[in-house]
Design a protein around this motif. Structure first.
Motif, mmCIF file in Angstrom:
data_model
loop_
_atom_site.group_PDB
_atom_site.id
_atom_site.type_symbol
_atom_site.label_atom_id
_atom_site.label_comp_id
_atom_site.label_asym_id
_atom_site.label_seq_id
_atom_site.Cartn_x
_atom_site.Cartn_y
_atom_site.Cartn_z
ATOM 1 N N ALA A 172 2.004 3.338 3.340
ATOM 2 C CA ALA A 172 2.132 2.473 4.532
ATOM 3 C C ALA A 172 3.342 2.868 5.379
ATOM 4 O O ALA A 172 3.282 2.843 6.618
ATOM 5 N N SER A 173 4.430 3.267 4.732
ATOM 6 C CA SER A 173 5.631 3.648 5.493
ATOM 7 C C SER A 173 5.405 4.958 6.234
ATOM 8 O O SER A 173 5.850 5.133 7.365
ATOM 9 N N ARG A 174 4.715 5.894 5.588
ATOM 10 C CA ARG A 174 4.425 7.174 6.243
ATOM 11 C C ARG A 174 3.526 6.928 7.461
ATOM 12 O O ARG A 174 3.750 7.484 8.527
ATOM 13 N N LEU A 175 2.526 6.091 7.293
ATOM 14 C CA LEU A 175 1.630 5.759 8.410
ATOM 15 C C LEU A 175 2.437 5.142 9.555
ATOM 16 O O LEU A 175 2.250 5.506 10.730
ATOM 17 N N THR A 176 3.346 4.243 9.219
ATOM 18 C CA THR A 176 4.161 3.581 10.250
ATOM 19 C C THR A 176 5.042 4.605 10.959
ATOM 20 O O THR A 176 5.138 4.610 12.193
ATOM 21 N N ALA A 177 5.665 5.478 10.175
ATOM 22 C CA ALA A 177 6.534 6.505 10.775
ATOM 23 C C ALA A 177 5.737 7.421 11.707
ATOM 24 O O ALA A 177 6.250 7.870 12.737
ATOM 25 N N ASP A 178 4.483 7.694 11.344
ATOM 26 C CA ASP A 178 3.643 8.549 12.190
ATOM 27 C C ASP A 178 3.165 7.815 13.444
ATOM 28 O O ASP A 178 2.657 8.433 14.376
ATOM 29 N N THR A 179 3.299 6.496 13.449
ATOM 30 C CA THR A 179 2.764 5.686 14.545
ATOM 31 C C THR A 179 3.813 5.335 15.596
ATOM 32 O O THR A 179 3.495 5.239 16.778
ATOM 33 N N LYS B 265 4.568 3.848 -14.992
ATOM 34 C CA LYS B 265 3.348 4.111 -14.215
ATOM 35 C C LYS B 265 3.479 3.482 -12.820
ATOM 36 O O LYS B 265 3.278 4.152 -11.805
ATOM 37 N N TYR B 266 3.834 2.215 -12.800
ATOM 38 C CA TYR B 266 3.879 1.490 -11.526
ATOM 39 C C TYR B 266 5.300 1.340 -10.968
ATOM 40 O O TYR B 266 5.469 0.866 -9.839
ATOM 41 N N GLY B 267 6.308 1.691 -11.731
ATOM 42 C CA GLY B 267 7.690 1.437 -11.326
ATOM 43 C C GLY B 267 8.183 2.442 -10.285
ATOM 44 O O GLY B 267 8.637 3.537 -10.600
ATOM 45 N N ARG B 268 8.131 2.050 -9.032
ATOM 46 C CA ARG B 268 8.456 2.991 -7.942
ATOM 47 C C ARG B 268 9.932 3.394 -7.950
ATOM 48 O O ARG B 268 10.286 4.483 -7.511
ATOM 49 N N THR B 269 10.796 2.517 -8.457
ATOM 50 C CA THR B 269 12.222 2.878 -8.462
ATOM 51 C C THR B 269 12.470 4.023 -9.440
ATOM 52 O O THR B 269 13.283 4.907 -9.174
ATOM 53 N N GLY C 129 9.964 0.314 -0.122
ATOM 54 C CA GLY C 129 9.050 0.171 -1.257
ATOM 55 C C GLY C 129 7.616 0.161 -0.768
ATOM 56 O O GLY C 129 7.245 -0.734 -0.001
ATOM 57 N N ASP C 130 6.822 1.186 -1.170
ATOM 58 C CA ASP C 130 5.400 1.193 -0.793
ATOM 59 C C ASP C 130 4.551 1.269 -2.060
ATOM 60 O O ASP C 130 4.450 2.299 -2.711
ATOM 61 N N LEU D 289 0.829 -1.216 0.000
ATOM 62 C CA LEU D 289 0.000 0.000 0.000
ATOM 63 C C LEU D 289 0.859 1.260 0.000
ATOM 64 O O LEU D 289 1.743 1.416 0.856
ATOM 65 N N GLU D 290 0.565 2.150 -0.936
ATOM 66 C CA GLU D 290 1.190 3.471 -0.952
ATOM 67 C C GLU D 290 0.856 4.174 0.369
ATOM 68 O O GLU D 290 -0.291 4.150 0.808
#
Ligand code: CP
Length: 306
Positions: free
Chosen positions: A108-115, A160-164, A124-125, A105-106
């Motif tokens: 998810a890392s930000r949510l974790t960092a805020d938690t 489009k989908y390539g996060r790197t 990679g999100d 999930l896009e």
């Protein structure tokens, strides 16, 4: 400079901070660092498959004298009983000093960092970002081209989908790169990335064929079509195998040997093994750079360099 920082998006890093990480990575190749993180614990939480990112973080932590806990199969965690990501990471922060998270999930890392109160590194999100890959991509480019400034860089494949590719384009905007986004129309780089590049005054071109830019590129950043991100398998079949790089194709393009080809890997159909022994190929070197670069990031975030 990076003590206790979360690493979520490459957009959070200045040019100076990026250059600092690359210098630290070089130091990590030269200097002994066996006890730097003795007593520290990394939690590697992988909700999506990974070979390079997970194992190079694990190697980096162990080479610095630290320990690693975590999982690579969320089906063997309490997620299957219905535990939320937020609850899981609130518990896991009590077991570790730093969290590395890969999630489908896009955000998810930000949510974790805020938690949590320990630093969080985004491994990679979804289709969004992969910032630590970008640091090792830049490190590889600098090592092979001798500079980052003023390069012509082609991004080929699933933009489009390539996060790197997303993260690398953002980072290269600091270094006066000219960017060529080469993809089928259905896999163009999303508009919000283009808007950010426009804000930064980047010269860019969106095209369909590598033949249109033959001879102009210093770097070709090749990416896999991200089959797992397509909502409709029919749409994937339409673009599957649309680019197939090989020694024969590059000979036809009459590209000079100065071109370097990077790929975050894994590859499937887009890049033939015949390229592996050419002067162009730096993708194995690129993957191996994951260890010194991730050593540098872990040591910096955990406060070794003050
Ligand atoms: N480049 C990269 O992220 O590879 P993995 O998916 O194997 O970690």
């Amino acid at each position: 400079m990076l003590k206790n920082r979360d690493i979520i998006s490459i957009l959070d890093f200045t040019k100076e901070e990026i250059s600092y990480v690359l210098e630290l990575s070089k130091r990590m190749e030269r200097e002994s660092s066996a006890d730097m993180l003795k007593g520290k614990i990394l939690a590697n939480l992988f909700f999506e498959p990974s070979t390079r990112t997970r194992l190079s973080f694990e190697t980096a932590m162990k080479r610095l004298g630290g320990d690693v806990i975590g999982f690579d199969d969320p089906d063997k965690t309490s997620t299957v009983k219905g535990e939320s990501l937020k609850d899981s990471v609130k518990i896991i922060e009590g077991y570790c000093d730093i969290i590395v998270l890969r999630h489908f999930l896009e955000g998810a890392s930000r949510l974790t960092a805020d938690t949590v109160n320990v630093p969080v590194i985004n491994a990679g999100d979804g289709a969004s970002q992969h910032p630590t890959q970008t640091f090792l991509d830049l490190y590889t480019i600098k090592n092979t081209k001798g500079r980052l400034e003023g390069l012509s860089v082609g991004f080929l494949g699933d933009l489009k989908y390539g996060r790197t590719a997303h993260s690398l384009a953002y980072a290269l905007a600091h270094f006066n790169s000219e960017m060529y986004f080469i993809s089928p129309p259905s896999l163009r780089i999303p508009k919000d990335y283009i808007e950010q590049l426009q804000l930064r005054g980047v010269s860019y071109y969106e095209i369909d064929s590598l033949f249109e830019v033959s001879g102009k590129l210093d770097i070709l950043y090749c990416t896999r079509i991200q089959k797992e991100r397509f909502a409709d398998p029919v749409e994937y079949e339409k673009v599957r195998g649309v680019y197939k790089l090989s020694r024969v194709v590059l000979d036809k393009l009459k590209i000079g040997n100065d071109l370097k080809i990077l790929h975050p890997l894994p590859r499937v159909e887009e890049m033939d093994e015949s390229l592996d022994t050419t002067e162009y190929a730096v993708y194995f070197q690129q993957a191996h750079s994951g260890v010194p670069v991730r050593k540098a990031l872990l040591a910096a975030v955990l406060g070794v360099f003050q």
